[in-house]
Motif scaffolding. Structure first.
Motif, PDB file in Angstrom:
ATOM      1  N   THR A  15     -74.372 -63.848  31.023  1.00 33.94           N
ATOM      2  CA  THR A  15     -75.223 -62.560  31.051  1.00 33.94           C
ATOM      3  C   THR A  15     -74.050 -61.041  30.403  1.00 33.94           C
ATOM      4  OG1 THR A  15     -74.156 -62.197  33.370  1.00 33.94           O
ATOM      5  CG2 THR A  15     -76.261 -63.304  32.917  1.00 33.94           C
ATOM      6  N   HIS A  16     -72.579 -60.624  29.723  1.00 34.49           N
ATOM      7  CA  HIS A  16     -72.142 -60.031  29.585  1.00 34.49           C
ATOM      8  C   HIS A  16     -71.254 -60.936  27.796  1.00 34.49           C
ATOM      9  CE1 HIS A  16     -73.112 -58.434  33.064  1.00 34.49           C
ATOM     10  NE2 HIS A  16     -72.887 -57.194  32.870  1.00 34.49           N
ATOM     11  N   ARG A  17     -71.174 -59.860  27.032  1.00 35.21           N
ATOM     12  CA  ARG A  17     -70.833 -60.594  25.973  1.00 35.21           C
ATOM     13  C   ARG A  17     -69.421 -59.263  25.746  1.00 35.21           C
ATOM     14  NH1 ARG A  17     -74.300 -63.601  21.435  1.00 35.21           N
ATOM     15  NH2 ARG A  17     -75.166 -65.137  23.328  1.00 35.21           N
ATOM     16  N   PRO A  18     -68.961 -58.705  26.846  1.00 31.25           N
ATOM     17  CA  PRO A  18     -68.000 -57.894  25.910  1.00 31.25           C
ATOM     18  C   PRO A  18     -66.703 -58.038  25.136  1.00 31.25           C
ATOM     19  CG  PRO A  18     -66.939 -59.579  27.837  1.00 31.25           C
ATOM     20  CD  PRO A  18     -68.195 -59.657  27.813  1.00 31.25           C
ATOM     21  N   PRO A  19     -66.495 -56.864  24.263  1.00 32.28           N
ATOM     22  CA  PRO A  19     -65.631 -57.404  23.527  1.00 32.28           C
ATOM     23  C   PRO A  19     -64.093 -56.649  23.626  1.00 32.28           C
ATOM     24  CG  PRO A  19     -66.290 -54.301  23.786  1.00 32.28           C
ATOM     25  CD  PRO A  19     -66.650 -55.223  24.476  1.00 32.28           C
ATOM     26  N   ILE A  20     -63.951 -58.144  24.195  1.00 34.15           N
ATOM     27  CA  ILE A  20     -62.015 -58.116  24.782  1.00 34.15           C
ATOM     28  C   ILE A  20     -61.662 -59.153  24.172  1.00 34.15           C
ATOM     29  CG2 ILE A  20     -62.761 -56.595  27.008  1.00 34.15           C
ATOM     30  CD1 ILE A  20     -63.279 -59.608  28.416  1.00 34.15           C
ATOM     31  N   SER A  21     -60.981 -60.001  24.584  1.00 32.06           N
ATOM     32  CA  SER A  21     -59.900 -60.979  24.222  1.00 32.06           C
ATOM     33  C   SER A  21     -59.367 -61.670  25.174  1.00 32.06           C
ATOM     34  CB  SER A  21     -58.816 -60.770  23.259  1.00 32.06           C
ATOM     35  OG  SER A  21     -59.342 -60.275  21.306  1.00 32.06           O
ATOM     36  N   LEU A  22     -59.325 -62.791  25.287  1.00 30.64           N
ATOM     37  CA  LEU A  22     -58.907 -63.240  26.649  1.00 30.64           C
ATOM     38  C   LEU A  22     -57.704 -65.082  26.588  1.00 30.64           C
ATOM     39  CD1 LEU A  22     -62.098 -64.350  29.072  1.00 30.64           C
ATOM     40  CD2 LEU A  22     -60.578 -62.657  29.672  1.00 30.64           C
ATOM     41  N   LEU A  23     -56.613 -64.387  26.523  1.00 31.53           N
ATOM     42  CA  LEU A  23     -55.759 -65.592  26.949  1.00 31.53           C
ATOM     43  C   LEU A  23     -56.130 -66.335  28.037  1.00 31.53           C
ATOM     44  CD1 LEU A  23     -53.561 -66.788  25.660  1.00 31.53           C
ATOM     45  CD2 LEU A  23     -51.619 -65.666  25.705  1.00 31.53           C
ATOM     46  N   LEU A  24     -56.372 -67.820  27.939  1.00 30.22           N
ATOM     47  CA  LEU A  24     -56.696 -68.683  29.212  1.00 30.22           C
ATOM     48  C   LEU A  24     -55.143 -70.086  28.863  1.00 30.22           C
ATOM     49  CD1 LEU A  24     -60.504 -69.764  28.271  1.00 30.22           C
ATOM     50  CD2 LEU A  24     -58.948 -67.897  30.054  1.00 30.22           C
ATOM     51  N   ALA A  25     -54.163 -69.564  29.975  1.00 29.02           N
ATOM     52  CA  ALA A  25     -53.085 -70.168  29.802  1.00 29.02           C
ATOM     53  C   ALA A  25     -53.167 -70.512  31.600  1.00 29.02           C
ATOM     54  CB  ALA A  25     -51.746 -69.079  30.212  1.00 29.02           C
ATOM     55  N   GLY A  26     -52.640 -71.781  31.301  1.00 33.42           N
ATOM     56  CA  GLY A  26     -52.601 -73.452  32.801  1.00 33.42           C
ATOM     57  C   GLY A  26     -51.024 -74.609  31.898  1.00 33.42           C
ATOM     58  N   THR A  27     -51.408 -75.154  33.325  1.00 32.28           N
ATOM     59  CA  THR A  27     -50.907 -77.066  32.692  1.00 32.28           C
ATOM     60  C   THR A  27     -51.926 -77.623  32.623  1.00 32.28           C
ATOM     61  OG1 THR A  27     -50.083 -77.113  34.569  1.00 32.28           O
ATOM     62  CG2 THR A  27     -48.728 -75.997  33.479  1.00 32.28           C
ATOM     63  N   ARG A  28     -51.290 -78.788  32.226  1.00 29.56           N
ATOM     64  CA  ARG A  28     -52.409 -79.819  32.308  1.00 29.56           C
ATOM     65  C   ARG A  28     -51.879 -80.309  34.061  1.00 29.56           C
ATOM     66  NH1 ARG A  28     -56.638 -79.208  28.347  1.00 29.56           N
ATOM     67  NH2 ARG A  28     -55.199 -79.327  26.348  1.00 29.56           N
ATOM     68  N   GLN A  29     -50.892 -80.289  34.325  1.00 32.31           N
ATOM     69  CA  GLN A  29     -50.604 -81.193  35.580  1.00 32.31           C
ATOM     70  C   GLN A  29     -51.381 -80.354  36.593  1.00 32.31           C
ATOM     71  OE1 GLN A  29     -46.548 -81.232  35.170  1.00 32.31           O
ATOM     72  NE2 GLN A  29     -46.800 -83.823  35.028  1.00 32.31           N
ATOM     73  N   ASP A  30     -51.944 -78.542  36.680  1.00 30.37           N
ATOM     74  CA  ASP A  30     -52.540 -78.067  37.559  1.00 30.37           C
ATOM     75  C   ASP A  30     -54.051 -77.900  37.619  1.00 30.37           C
ATOM     76  OD1 ASP A  30     -53.301 -76.130  39.210  1.00 30.37           O
ATOM     77  OD2 ASP A  30     -52.827 -74.089  38.327  1.00 30.37           O
ATOM     78  N   ARG A  31     -54.658 -78.842  37.908  1.00 31.13           N
ATOM     79  CA  ARG A  31     -56.076 -79.271  38.014  1.00 31.13           C
ATOM     80  C   ARG A  31     -56.674 -77.986  38.230  1.00 31.13           C
ATOM     81  NH1 ARG A  31     -54.603 -81.490  43.145  1.00 31.13           N
ATOM     82  NH2 ARG A  31     -56.175 -81.094  44.947  1.00 31.13           N
ATOM     83  N   HIS A  32     -56.892 -77.597  39.134  1.00 34.10           N
ATOM     84  CA  HIS A  32     -57.444 -76.440  39.544  1.00 34.10           C
ATOM     85  C   HIS A  32     -57.477 -75.008  38.057  1.00 34.10           C
ATOM     86  CE1 HIS A  32     -57.641 -77.840  43.846  1.00 34.10           C
ATOM     87  NE2 HIS A  32     -56.332 -77.020  43.524  1.00 34.10           N
ATOM     88  N   SER A  33     -56.140 -74.353  37.622  1.00 35.00           N
ATOM     89  CA  SER A  33     -56.690 -74.381  36.677  1.00 35.00           C
ATOM     90  C   SER A  33     -56.978 -74.631  35.026  1.00 35.00           C
ATOM     91  CB  SER A  33     -54.854 -73.538  35.891  1.00 35.00           C
ATOM     92  OG  SER A  33     -53.803 -74.575  35.399  1.00 35.00           O
ATOM     93  N   ASP A  34     -56.968 -75.860  34.777  1.00 36.09           N
ATOM     94  CA  ASP A  34     -57.394 -76.439  34.221  1.00 36.09           C
ATOM     95  C   ASP A  34     -59.075 -76.726  34.034  1.00 36.09           C
ATOM     96  OD1 ASP A  34     -56.211 -78.226  31.595  1.00 36.09           O
ATOM     97  OD2 ASP A  34     -56.971 -79.431  32.248  1.00 36.09           O
ATOM     98  N   GLU A  35     -60.153 -76.638  35.901  1.00 33.85           N
ATOM     99  CA  GLU A  35     -60.685 -77.177  35.655  1.00 33.85           C
ATOM    100  C   GLU A  35     -61.668 -75.393  34.927  1.00 33.85           C
ATOM    101  OE1 GLU A  35     -60.772 -78.113  39.476  1.00 33.85           O
ATOM    102  OE2 GLU A  35     -60.705 -80.369  38.779  1.00 33.85           O
TER     103      GLU A  35
END
Length: 356
Positions: free
Chosen positions: A285-305
């Motif tokens: 519902t929002h399109r804020p003018p921000i930048s996100l860095l999405l960092a995770g690992t392939r072996q951490d299924r929760h952050s990958d999802e």
């Protein structure tokens, strides 16, 4: 992380007492007492092994032996820019705290808007107190720990200050003031940085109150383009959520292995509150003018999802960047390996130090 290790640990825990019963009266002579003590210790060790492996199997703290014993590969992993819809995996006195870090100041204060009384740690970069830099103002990165966690985690297990100093010295990042506030404002309660209708107003504390205290006491640039967020685990979720909810205050955020939706049952039971604090619902519902860095690992299924759920919802002017390591569990070694590139990325999105 596989089942074979867990099954082997369970079999050892069963075999230990059986072997102990079989050998107890067969051990004789001068070494009998020492041998029996050894057998008791081994039975306890096997029981602890089952507990440790079971907890790690559920929470994925360490995804491999190399992950457990070190060897993070954060520097070898590129940050990938994502296109739209990409799919894929003042009046407060701060005191020096030399025991923690000679450049860290701390204060306990009551937030004017949230009325929460809690603590803030502030780290100033090298040269901040030099007379030559007396009129220099600095951008700020607010550091958020996981739960349970304290702000001092960012200066011990997670090397928030030392990693920034190294990145600045190498010319990969510019100096920031680092601000680490208490997020667990009520002992034993995971509030997930939420403003609860009947209190506590944790998000207000972490946004309005912390910024007011820091900009009054330090030469911190006050505009949104100079303030960023970075957190790990629950703190990563908080960083992404608060950046999306408060684009008037933050220009960029790094979420390291953070969730995309609230995990606390207290929030989940309140449908309106859950929607107001879900990164997914907010981005729909929002399109804020921000930048996100999405960092995770392939072996951490929760952050990958979580990353896979967030990426399709990114629409301009919101931008997102992907930083996924091939290996690693959910632990400080992984987060430390992510810090150099995270600081470099933040330096490219937030303003640099400038004269006042």
């Amino acid at each position: 992380m596989g089942w074979p290790l867990l099954i082997a640990a369970v079999l050892l825990a069963i075999a230990g007492p059986v072997a102990c019963l079989y050998l107890w009266n067969r051990v004789k002579g001068r070494l009998a007492i020492a041998a029996r003590l050894f057998m008791i210790v081994m039975c306890q060790a096997f029981a602890l092994l089952v507990g440790g492996v079971s907890v790690n199997h559920y929470f994925e703290f360490y995804a491999s032996w190399s992950d457990l014993f070190g060897g993070g590969k954060g520097e070898d992993t590129p940050i990938e820019a994502l296109g739209p819809g990409a799919i894929g995996s003042g009046n407060v006195r701060f005191q020096r705290t030399p025991k923690l870090d000679p450049d860290v100041y701390t204060a306990t204060l009551t937030g004017e808007r949230s009325r929460i009384r809690s603590r803030i740690l502030v780290w100033v970069p090298p040269g901040y107190n030099s007379p030559a830099n007396a009129h220099q103002t600095y951008p700020v990165v607010e550091l958020l720990p996981g739960y349970p966690g304290t702000p001092s985690t960012w200066f011990h297990a997670v090397h928030g200050a030392s990693a920034l100093k190294q990145a600045v010295a190498a010319g990969h990042a510019h100096p920031f003031i680092l601000v680490a506030p208490v997020t667990t404002v009520i002992h034993g309660r995971d509030t997930e940085c939420v403003d609860f209708p009947k209190g506590p107003r944790v998000e207000t504390w972490l946004t309005d109150d912390v910024r007011q205290a820091v900009t009054k006491a330090f030469r911190a640039q006050p505009d949104r383009g100079a303030w960023g967020l970075m957190g790990f685990s629950t703190g990563g979720y908080c960083a992404a959520k608060m950046a999306v909810r408060r684009p008037d205050m933050f220009g960029a955020a790094v979420t390291m292995q953070g969730d995309a939706v609230p995990q606390t049952p207290e929030v989940q039971r309140d449908h309106a509150l859950n929607a107001q604090n879900s990164v997914l619902d907010l981005l729909r519902t929002h399109r804020p003018p921000i930048s996100l860095l999405l960092a995770g690992t392939r072996q951490d299924r929760h952050s990958d999802e979580a990353i896979d759920q967030i990426m399709p919802l990114i629409r301009p002017p919101t931008t997102a960047f992907l930083y996924v390591l091939p290996k690693g569990g959910h632990n400080a070694s992984v987060w430390n390996s992510m810090l150099p590139k995270s600081y470099a990325w933040l330096s490219s999105r937030l303003s640099a130090p400038r004269p006042s």
